[in-house]
Design a protein around this motif. Sequence first.
Motif, PDB file in Angstrom:
ATOM      1  N   ALA A 206      21.811  10.606  58.251  1.00  0.00           N
ATOM      2  CA  ALA A 206      22.808   9.650  59.269  1.00  0.00           C
ATOM      3  C   ALA A 206      23.363  10.783  58.598  1.00  0.00           C
ATOM      4  N   ALA A 207      23.854  10.835  57.929  1.00  0.00           N
ATOM      5  CA  ALA A 207      25.271  11.573  57.138  1.00  0.00           C
ATOM      6  C   ALA A 207      24.881  12.942  57.125  1.00  0.00           C
ATOM      7  N   TRP A 208      23.988  13.287  57.170  1.00  0.00           N
ATOM      8  CA  TRP A 208      23.545  14.687  57.348  1.00  0.00           C
ATOM      9  C   TRP A 208      24.431  15.161  59.032  1.00  0.00           C
ATOM     10  N   GLY A 209      24.420  14.315  59.866  1.00  0.00           N
ATOM     11  CA  GLY A 209      24.281  14.350  61.307  1.00  0.00           C
ATOM     12  C   GLY A 209      23.168  13.856  62.144  1.00  0.00           C
ATOM     13  N   ALA A 210      22.278  13.381  61.552  1.00  0.00           N
ATOM     14  CA  ALA A 210      21.170  12.918  62.150  1.00  0.00           C
ATOM     15  C   ALA A 210      20.864  11.172  62.016  1.00  0.00           C
ATOM     16  N   PRO A 211      21.712  10.699  62.652  1.00  0.00           N
ATOM     17  CA  PRO A 211      21.556   8.675  62.631  1.00  0.00           C
ATOM     18  C   PRO A 211      20.466   9.026  63.649  1.00  0.00           C
ATOM     19  N   THR A 212      19.824   6.970  63.139  1.00  0.00           N
ATOM     20  CA  THR A 212      18.671   6.904  64.139  1.00  0.00           C
ATOM     21  C   THR A 212      19.506   5.193  64.290  1.00  0.00           C
ATOM     22  N   PHE A 213      18.094   4.896  65.495  1.00  0.00           N
ATOM     23  CA  PHE A 213      18.412   3.525  65.492  1.00  0.00           C
ATOM     24  C   PHE A 213      17.647   2.413  65.802  1.00  0.00           C
ATOM     25  N   ASP A 214      17.706   1.607  66.200  1.00  0.00           N
ATOM     26  CA  ASP A 214      16.549   0.664  67.284  1.00  0.00           C
ATOM     27  C   ASP A 214      16.465  -0.040  68.150  1.00  0.00           C
ATOM     28  N   ALA A 215      16.374  -0.219  69.200  1.00  0.00           N
ATOM     29  CA  ALA A 215      16.534  -0.533  70.676  1.00  0.00           C
ATOM     30  C   ALA A 215      15.562  -1.623  71.467  1.00  0.00           C
ATOM     31  N   TRP A 216      15.985  -2.676  72.134  1.00  0.00           N
ATOM     32  CA  TRP A 216      15.570  -3.383  73.270  1.00  0.00           C
ATOM     33  C   TRP A 216      15.191  -2.592  74.423  1.00  0.00           C
ATOM     34  N   ILE A 217      14.161  -2.234  75.083  1.00  0.00           N
ATOM     35  CA  ILE A 217      13.791  -1.453  75.778  1.00  0.00           C
ATOM     36  C   ILE A 217      13.657  -1.918  77.682  1.00  0.00           C
ATOM     37  N   VAL A 218      13.462  -1.694  78.955  1.00  0.00           N
ATOM     38  CA  VAL A 218      12.525  -2.646  79.884  1.00  0.00           C
ATOM     39  C   VAL A 218      12.231  -2.171  80.149  1.00  0.00           C
ATOM     40  N   ARG A 219      10.860  -1.993  81.504  1.00  0.00           N
ATOM     41  CA  ARG A 219      10.827  -1.534  82.347  1.00  0.00           C
ATOM     42  C   ARG A 219      11.998  -1.561  84.132  1.00  0.00           C
ATOM     43  N   THR A 220      11.699  -0.170  84.050  1.00  0.00           N
ATOM     44  CA  THR A 220      12.843  -0.605  85.487  1.00  0.00           C
ATOM     45  C   THR A 220      12.770  -1.035  86.521  1.00  0.00           C
ATOM     46  N   ASP A 221      11.083  -1.228  86.922  1.00  0.00           N
ATOM     47  CA  ASP A 221      10.975  -2.155  87.702  1.00  0.00           C
ATOM     48  C   ASP A 221      11.053  -3.977  87.925  1.00  0.00           C
ATOM     49  N   PHE A 222      10.459  -3.967  86.276  1.00  0.00           N
ATOM     50  CA  PHE A 222      10.848  -4.793  86.057  1.00  0.00           C
ATOM     51  C   PHE A 222      11.967  -5.533  86.128  1.00  0.00           C
ATOM     52  N   ALA A 223      12.960  -5.327  85.728  1.00  0.00           N
ATOM     53  CA  ALA A 223      14.341  -5.815  85.295  1.00  0.00           C
ATOM     54  C   ALA A 223      15.112  -5.501  87.093  1.00  0.00           C
ATOM     55  N   GLN A 224      14.692  -4.623  87.694  1.00  0.00           N
ATOM     56  CA  GLN A 224      14.623  -5.170  88.991  1.00  0.00           C
ATOM     57  C   GLN A 224      14.580  -6.663  89.577  1.00  0.00           C
ATOM     58  N   LYS A 225      13.145  -7.001  88.867  1.00  0.00           N
ATOM     59  CA  LYS A 225      12.624  -7.874  90.039  1.00  0.00           C
ATOM     60  C   LYS A 225      13.436  -9.442  89.251  1.00  0.00           C
ATOM     61  N   ASN A 226      13.167  -9.297  88.227  1.00  0.00           N
ATOM     62  CA  ASN A 226      13.848 -10.207  87.036  1.00  0.00           C
ATOM     63  C   ASN A 226      15.424 -10.052  86.346  1.00  0.00           C
ATOM     64  N   PRO A 227      16.441  -9.890  87.267  1.00  0.00           N
ATOM     65  CA  PRO A 227      17.685  -9.785  86.778  1.00  0.00           C
ATOM     66  C   PRO A 227      18.220 -10.522  85.257  1.00  0.00           C
ATOM     67  N   GLU A 228      17.357 -11.760  86.394  1.00  0.00           N
ATOM     68  CA  GLU A 228      18.368 -13.282  85.366  1.00  0.00           C
ATOM     69  C   GLU A 228      17.155 -13.019  83.883  1.00  0.00           C
ATOM     70  N   ALA A 229      15.861 -12.978  84.257  1.00  0.00           N
ATOM     71  CA  ALA A 229      15.702 -12.935  82.693  1.00  0.00           C
ATOM     72  C   ALA A 229      15.759 -12.438  81.691  1.00  0.00           C
ATOM     73  N   VAL A 230      15.982 -10.116  82.535  1.00  0.00           N
ATOM     74  CA  VAL A 230      16.086  -9.649  81.065  1.00  0.00           C
ATOM     75  C   VAL A 230      17.954 -10.698  80.809  1.00  0.00           C
ATOM     76  N   ARG A 231      18.858 -10.021  81.308  1.00  0.00           N
ATOM     77  CA  ARG A 231      20.348 -10.948  80.774  1.00  0.00           C
ATOM     78  C   ARG A 231      19.806 -12.655  80.154  1.00  0.00           C
ATOM     79  N   ASP A 232      19.175 -13.239  80.319  1.00  0.00           N
ATOM     80  CA  ASP A 232      18.871 -14.457  78.813  1.00  0.00           C
ATOM     81  C   ASP A 232      17.875 -13.990  78.135  1.00  0.00           C
ATOM     82  N   PHE A 233      17.494 -13.083  78.342  1.00  0.00           N
ATOM     83  CA  PHE A 233      17.026 -12.488  76.791  1.00  0.00           C
ATOM     84  C   PHE A 233      17.696 -11.429  76.332  1.00  0.00           C
TER      85      PHE A 233
END
Length: 337
Positions: A206-233
């Motif tokens: 990362a100090a050499w200019g190539a940082p990495t990270f981890d993340a949680w992702i969601v399928r867009t269609d699932f999020a559109q149908k269940n926004p409250e569940a994604v918010r609570d997650f």
Amino acid sequence: MSTISRRVLLLSSAALAGAAFLSPALAEDLKITIGYQTVVEPSKVPQADGAYEKATKATIDWRKFDSGADVIAAVASGSVDIGYVGSSPLAAAASRELPIQTIFVVGLIGPSEALVARNGAGIEKVADLAGKKVAVPFVSTTHYSLLAALKHANVDPKSVQILNLRPPEIAAAFSRGDIDAAYVWDPALGQIKTTGKVVLDSSQVAAWGAPTFDAWIVRTDFAQKNPEAVRDFVKVTGAAYGEYLAKPEAWSVSSPQAGKIAKLTGAKLEEVPELLKGYVFPTLEEQASEKFLGGGTVKAVAAASAFLKEQGKVDAVLPDYSKYVTSKYVTEALASN
């Protein structure tokens, strides 16, 4: 028709009409399939406690994956709704225009991912990797970091025999002496350290200019149908990180938190507190900032995609990656506190 019969008919019709307007999540029990990995991080605690099920009021099928590439494949097939991935597979998926959104940045990766050389392999520095067998899970954050390290050391990747192995396979191949080095994360990292030595870790890359990270992702269609569940997650995840950041010393070897993390990840219990320090975890309040989901994550995904294109790992890069990152759910999670 009697008065009672007419009333029953009217009530039945009204009930049916009302049901038609219920959202899918309300009309039937919500089921969520979540793909997780064996990374040592705070959200393993609410996972073990059943806190996600309680908050989302959903039945959750937790599926363990060995790499982000496997998670992405499952998300692409529709068999996983929410998944844990690294920045490299995330960038590759976005570049291929997979309909996903990044909803929570787990943390910036540091010593929790490292390049380890087998004792006796004759590897002291990155330049020594030429002519050696080095294993990584392809299109993972460690694959990205390895390629970035080779570039920094002016080592031609073609001079290195880079093998595509999953973490459990890496640990087995390392113990047999089939490979000279590997760039991986725990629990495989802890296993290969016993017969090898760390050449570098991702904080140095990362100090050499190539940082990495981890993340949680969601399928867009699932999020559109269940926004409250994604918010609570997101809310439950943020609470776990907030608890850890408020008092990291409380997550000691003897703590219930460390025990739960070790059980879910396979990491050595005595190493959990130190492994937690291998990340820089942002708080829920920081998630929506310009540094993360408010702008920085988009830039990081774009930069990772450009590097992957340069290395021939993706065919093309997009002009804009903003649709693959959203601060909507962290903002809503904060508002619901």
